[in-house]
Scaffold this motif. Sequence first.
Motif, PDB file in Angstrom:
ATOM      1  N   MET A   1       0.941  -0.990  -0.075  1.00 20.56           N
ATOM      2  CA  MET A   1       0.266   0.180   0.103  1.00 20.56           C
ATOM      3  C   MET A   1       1.135   1.196  -0.093  1.00 20.56           C
ATOM      4  O   MET A   1       1.535   1.173   0.949  1.00 20.56           O
ATOM      5  CB  MET A   1      -1.284  -0.049   1.396  1.00 20.56           C
ATOM      6  N   ARG A   2       0.838   2.214  -1.416  1.00 16.56           N
ATOM      7  CA  ARG A   2       1.587   3.279  -0.716  1.00 16.56           C
ATOM      8  C   ARG A   2       0.712   4.689  -0.601  1.00 16.56           C
ATOM      9  O   ARG A   2      -0.351   4.147  -0.278  1.00 16.56           O
ATOM     10  CB  ARG A   2       1.324   3.352  -2.622  1.00 16.56           C
ATOM     11  N   THR A   3       1.034   5.081  -0.015  1.00 17.19           N
ATOM     12  CA  THR A   3       0.875   5.735   0.812  1.00 17.19           C
ATOM     13  C   THR A   3       1.260   7.366   0.951  1.00 17.19           C
ATOM     14  O   THR A   3       2.780   7.660   0.714  1.00 17.19           O
ATOM     15  CB  THR A   3       0.402   5.965   2.546  1.00 17.19           C
ATOM     16  N   CYS A   4       1.080   8.462   1.312  1.00 20.51           N
ATOM     17  CA  CYS A   4       0.982   9.866   0.434  1.00 20.51           C
ATOM     18  C   CYS A   4       2.158  10.395   2.191  1.00 20.51           C
ATOM     19  O   CYS A   4       2.065   9.313   3.729  1.00 20.51           O
ATOM     20  CB  CYS A   4       0.589  11.253   0.696  1.00 20.51           C
ATOM     21  N   ASP A   5       3.054  11.764   2.045  1.00 24.13           N
ATOM     22  CA  ASP A   5       3.507  12.295   3.209  1.00 24.13           C
ATOM     23  C   ASP A   5       2.579  12.229   4.444  1.00 24.13           C
ATOM     24  O   ASP A   5       3.115  12.535   5.581  1.00 24.13           O
ATOM     25  CB  ASP A   5       4.238  13.071   2.935  1.00 24.13           C
ATOM     26  N   ARG A   6       1.630  12.919   3.944  1.00 26.54           N
ATOM     27  CA  ARG A   6       0.850  13.668   5.749  1.00 26.54           C
ATOM     28  C   ARG A   6       0.344  11.733   5.947  1.00 26.54           C
ATOM     29  O   ARG A   6      -0.082  12.402   7.495  1.00 26.54           O
ATOM     30  CB  ARG A   6      -0.908  13.710   5.191  1.00 26.54           C
ATOM     31  N   PHE A   7      -0.132  10.829   5.467  1.00 29.44           N
ATOM     32  CA  PHE A   7      -0.508   9.625   5.814  1.00 29.44           C
ATOM     33  C   PHE A   7       0.769   9.380   7.600  1.00 29.44           C
ATOM     34  O   PHE A   7       0.198   9.360   8.456  1.00 29.44           O
ATOM     35  CB  PHE A   7      -0.847   8.876   5.293  1.00 29.44           C
ATOM     36  N   GLY A   8       2.181   9.278   6.439  1.00 31.70           N
ATOM     37  CA  GLY A   8       3.220   8.965   7.918  1.00 31.70           C
ATOM     38  C   GLY A   8       2.721  10.163   8.820  1.00 31.70           C
ATOM     39  O   GLY A   8       3.186   9.620   9.765  1.00 31.70           O
ATOM     40  N   ARG A   9       2.777  11.297   8.366  1.00 28.94           N
ATOM     41  CA  ARG A   9       3.108  12.119   9.622  1.00 28.94           C
ATOM     42  C   ARG A   9       1.938  11.341  10.100  1.00 28.94           C
ATOM     43  O   ARG A   9       1.929  12.107  11.454  1.00 28.94           O
ATOM     44  CB  ARG A   9       2.973  13.980   8.944  1.00 28.94           C
TER      45      ARG A   9
END
Length: 64
Positions: A1-9
Amino acid sequence: MRTCDRFGRIKSGFERDIRFQLGHAERHEGSGPAKASAGLAKAMRVNMARALSIHYSKCRLCRR
């Protein structure tokens, strides 16, 4: 599953808070505040799952 930077934050912020609460619960094991911290950590996991699910469903970058 690829996620954006905001998801990680979002995820890292919740995980940091959960670790803090669990650390407090371990240091003061058996006391009332420790039990409250353990309960808060459990509730934060649920809130994290909800926040990440909402973000994933609305974010175009994550759904690619």
